[in-house]
Enzyme design. Structure first.
Site, PDB file in Angstrom:
ATOM      1  N   GLY A 162       0.795  -1.230   0.000  1.00  0.00           N
ATOM      2  CA  GLY A 162       0.000   0.000   0.000  1.00  0.00           C
ATOM      3  C   GLY A 162       0.829   1.283   0.000  1.00  0.00           C
ATOM      4  N   GLU A 218       8.466   7.027  -9.099  1.00  0.00           N
ATOM      5  CA  GLU A 218       7.053   6.633  -9.016  1.00  0.00           C
ATOM      6  C   GLU A 218       6.244   7.625  -8.178  1.00  0.00           C
ATOM      7  OE1 GLU A 218       6.044   2.449  -8.297  1.00  0.00           O
ATOM      8  OE2 GLU A 218       8.140   1.940  -8.582  1.00  0.00           O
ATOM      9  N   LEU A 248      -2.080  -6.908  -8.458  1.00  0.00           N
ATOM     10  CA  LEU A 248      -1.388  -7.991  -9.176  1.00  0.00           C
ATOM     11  C   LEU A 248      -2.306  -8.966  -9.896  1.00  0.00           C
ATOM     12  CD1 LEU A 248       1.559  -8.803  -6.727  1.00  0.00           C
ATOM     13  CD2 LEU A 248       1.447  -7.183  -8.625  1.00  0.00           C
ATOM     14  N   HIS A 252       3.786   0.925 -13.317  1.00  0.00           N
ATOM     15  CA  HIS A 252       4.672  -0.237 -13.488  1.00  0.00           C
ATOM     16  C   HIS A 252       6.117   0.242 -13.304  1.00  0.00           C
ATOM     17  CE1 HIS A 252       5.958  -4.128 -14.910  1.00  0.00           C
ATOM     18  NE2 HIS A 252       6.864  -3.497 -15.647  1.00  0.00           N
ATOM     19  N   ASP A 263      -0.063  -4.502 -18.973  1.00  0.00           N
ATOM     20  CA  ASP A 263       0.990  -3.519 -19.276  1.00  0.00           C
ATOM     21  C   ASP A 263       1.089  -3.072 -20.731  1.00  0.00           C
ATOM     22  OD1 ASP A 263       1.672  -3.843 -16.612  1.00  0.00           O
ATOM     23  OD2 ASP A 263       3.228  -5.315 -17.041  1.00  0.00           O
ATOM     24  N   ASN A 280      -2.498   2.341 -14.471  1.00  0.00           N
ATOM     25  CA  ASN A 280      -1.616   1.387 -13.786  1.00  0.00           C
ATOM     26  C   ASN A 280      -0.202   1.956 -13.721  1.00  0.00           C
ATOM     27  OD1 ASN A 280      -0.731  -1.195 -12.708  1.00  0.00           O
ATOM     28  ND2 ASN A 280       0.229  -1.552 -14.702  1.00  0.00           N
TER      29      ASN A 280
HETATM   30  N1  LIG Z   1      -6.474  -5.353 -17.553  1.00  0.00           N
HETATM   31  C1  LIG Z   1      -5.313  -5.057 -16.921  1.00  0.00           C
HETATM   32  N2  LIG Z   1      -5.117  -5.527 -15.659  1.00  0.00           N
HETATM   33  C2  LIG Z   1      -3.961  -5.215 -15.021  1.00  0.00           C
HETATM   34  C3  LIG Z   1      -2.950  -4.446 -15.672  1.00  0.00           C
HETATM   35  C4  LIG Z   1      -3.196  -3.987 -16.983  1.00  0.00           C
HETATM   36  O1  LIG Z   1      -2.345  -3.287 -17.608  1.00  0.00           O
HETATM   37  N3  LIG Z   1      -4.382  -4.306 -17.574  1.00  0.00           N
HETATM   38  N4  LIG Z   1      -1.744  -4.199 -15.034  1.00  0.00           N
HETATM   39  C5  LIG Z   1      -1.430  -5.056 -13.883  1.00  0.00           C
HETATM   40  C6  LIG Z   1      -0.245  -4.678 -13.086  1.00  0.00           C
HETATM   41  N5  LIG Z   1       0.976  -5.388 -13.468  1.00  0.00           N
HETATM   42  C7  LIG Z   1       2.031  -4.569 -13.673  1.00  0.00           C
HETATM   43  O2  LIG Z   1       1.939  -3.384 -13.864  1.00  0.00           O
HETATM   44  C8  LIG Z   1       1.127  -6.798 -13.319  1.00  0.00           C
HETATM   45  C9  LIG Z   1       0.667  -7.388 -12.178  1.00  0.00           C
HETATM   46  C10 LIG Z   1       0.770  -8.788 -12.002  1.00  0.00           C
HETATM   47  C11 LIG Z   1       1.328  -9.581 -12.975  1.00  0.00           C
HETATM   48  C12 LIG Z   1       1.397 -11.064 -12.772  1.00  0.00           C
HETATM   49  O3  LIG Z   1       2.182 -11.735 -13.413  1.00  0.00           O
HETATM   50  N6  LIG Z   1       0.530 -11.593 -11.882  1.00  0.00           N
HETATM   51  C13 LIG Z   1       0.522 -12.991 -11.546  1.00  0.00           C
HETATM   52  C14 LIG Z   1      -0.096 -13.170 -10.155  1.00  0.00           C
HETATM   53  C15 LIG Z   1       0.799 -12.614  -9.050  1.00  0.00           C
HETATM   54  C16 LIG Z   1       0.217 -12.732  -7.626  1.00  0.00           C
HETATM   55  O4  LIG Z   1      -1.007 -12.722  -7.453  1.00  0.00           O
HETATM   56  O5  LIG Z   1       0.998 -12.804  -6.670  1.00  0.00           O
HETATM   57  C17 LIG Z   1      -0.343 -13.788 -12.554  1.00  0.00           C
HETATM   58  O6  LIG Z   1      -1.174 -13.195 -13.260  1.00  0.00           O
HETATM   59  O7  LIG Z   1      -0.178 -15.015 -12.610  1.00  0.00           O
HETATM   60  C18 LIG Z   1       1.788  -8.993 -14.133  1.00  0.00           C
HETATM   61  C19 LIG Z   1       1.685  -7.580 -14.300  1.00  0.00           C
HETATM   62  C20 LIG Z   1      -2.645  -5.143 -12.989  1.00  0.00           C
HETATM   63  N7  LIG Z   1      -3.752  -5.614 -13.765  1.00  0.00           N
HETATM   64  N1  LIG Z   2       3.551  -4.774 -12.314  1.00  0.00           N
HETATM   65  C1  LIG Z   2       3.040  -4.008 -11.235  1.00  0.00           C
HETATM   66  C2  LIG Z   2       4.140  -3.657 -10.257  1.00  0.00           C
HETATM   67  O1  LIG Z   2       5.186  -4.268 -10.206  1.00  0.00           O
HETATM   68  N2  LIG Z   2       3.874  -2.628  -9.486  1.00  0.00           N
HETATM   69  C3  LIG Z   2       4.800  -2.133  -8.508  1.00  0.00           C
HETATM   70  O2  LIG Z   2       4.589  -2.721  -7.260  1.00  0.00           O
HETATM   71  C4  LIG Z   2       4.925  -1.781  -6.234  1.00  0.00           C
HETATM   72  C5  LIG Z   2       3.757  -1.679  -5.293  1.00  0.00           C
HETATM   73  O3  LIG Z   2       4.170  -1.399  -4.003  1.00  0.00           O
HETATM   74  P1  LIG Z   2       3.061  -1.158  -2.871  1.00  0.00           P
HETATM   75  O4  LIG Z   2       2.155  -2.379  -2.860  1.00  0.00           O
HETATM   76  O5  LIG Z   2       3.822  -1.057  -1.572  1.00  0.00           O
HETATM   77  O6  LIG Z   2       2.348   0.088  -3.220  1.00  0.00           O
HETATM   78  C6  LIG Z   2       5.192  -0.441  -6.929  1.00  0.00           C
HETATM   79  O7  LIG Z   2       6.566  -0.226  -7.058  1.00  0.00           O
HETATM   80  C7  LIG Z   2       4.582  -0.664  -8.315  1.00  0.00           C
HETATM   81  O8  LIG Z   2       5.232   0.052  -9.315  1.00  0.00           O
END
Ligand SMILES: Nc1nc2c(c(=O)[nH]1)N[C@@H](CN(C=O)c1ccc(C(=O)N[C@@H](CCC(=O)O)C(=O)O)cc1)CN2
Ligand SMILES: NCC(=O)N[C@@H]1O[C@H](COP(=O)([O-])[O-])[C@@H](O)[C@H]1O
Length: 219
Positions: A30, A193, A106, A123, A164, A121
């Site tokens: 968070g 960020e 995630l 990243h 992404d 989002n």
């Molecule tokens: N529709 C969309 N949903 C999400 C997006 C997006 O662009 N379009 N961005 C993601 C955030 N992201 C990075 O920025 C990201 C988050 C998670 C994963 C990933 O591989 N997740 C795993 C599960 C991980 C866990 O629960 O511990 C998985 O899918 O198997 C990749 C990229 C948020 N949603």
């Molecule tokens: N692909 C998505 C990703 O990697 N996001 C990254 O996770 C962190 C969240 O930290 P937080 O849970 O402490 O805010 C942030 O650094 C964000 O950019």
């Protein structure tokens, strides 16, 4: 070659909104959420966080958000058989959210029509590099270090149907140092960020830009 696959219309930015009502979705600590509230409290971001929830009930950030007095919905209240996206967007709709901030969220979201173009989002890399499935948290910084690139940073983009790949709103860069570890790089990227997400919210809420394909241009 013709295809019968339904084509999704291109994303559009929403109209200007003076003080956007933000819904923030988290999965972890968070820190990103609390930074947005810090920016609001400091008077640098004219917005209001009206809804917070998480993809998982054990997200540490939920307790931190409650402690801060933010409105939080417990993900454990999702009825069995209802999909995560359906549940989350129902909650956001109930709170009349203007913009949705994925702050370390995630899970892949299925974005309903009424929220398309309103989901941002953040990243921790310079997309389109080091994004997609499996790329989150320190995994991103390890991949950056292993690749040998000398510059990294963060990206705030509009979320589309896949991880992404949506149009880029804001990017900030920083050097990759030769003695970096994933943790030291993460700290340097985080400094970027902190201002990138508020900047992107101001940009979208300002209503002075539009998308030309994937490209952000002045309206
Ligand atoms: N529709 C969309 N949903 C999400 C997006 C997006 O662009 N379009 N961005 C993601 C955030 N992201 C990075 O920025 C990201 C988050 C998670 C994963 C990933 O591989 N997740 C795993 C599960 C991980 C866990 O629960 O511990 C998985 O899918 O198997 C990749 C990229 C948020 N949603
Ligand atoms: N692909 C998505 C990703 O990697 N996001 C990254 O996770 C962190 C969240 O930290 P937080 O849970 O402490 O805010 C942030 O650094 C964000 O950019």
């Amino acid at each position: 070659m013709s295809s019968d696959a339904p084509s999704t219309p291109p994303l559009r930015l929403p109209p200007a909104v003076r003080r956007p009502r933000l819904g923030v979705l988290i999965s972890g600590g968070g820190t990103t959420l609390l930074n947005l509230q810090d920016e609001i409290d400091a008077g640098r971001l004219d917005a209001e966080i009206v809804a917070v929830t998480a993809s998982r009930a054990d997200a540490v950030g939920l307790a931190r958000a409650k402690q801060r007095g933010l409105p939080v919905a417990d993900p454990a209240d999702k009825p069995a058989g209802v999909g995560l996206s359906e549940h989350v967007f129902g909650y956001l709709r109930d709170h009349r959210v203007d913009l949705v901030c994925l702050a370390g969220f995630l899970s892949l979201l299925h974005i309903p029509e009424d929220h398309r173009g309103r989901v941002l989002n953040i990243h921790p890399s310079l997309l389109p590099a080091f994004g997609g499935l499996g790329m989150y948290g320190n995994r991103v910084h390890r991949a950056v270090l292993e690749s040998g690139v000398r510059v990294s940073g963060c990206t705030v983009h509009l979320a589309d149907e896949a991880y992404d790949t949506g149009p880029i709103l804001v990017q900030r860069c920083c050097p990759v140092e030769t003695d970096d570890t994933a943790d030291s790089l993460k700290r340097r990227v985080w400094e970027q960020e902190k201002t990138a997400f508020p900047d992107a919210i101001r940009l979208v809420a300002g209503g002075r830009h539009r998308l030309e394909g994937r490209r952000l241009v002045r309206a």
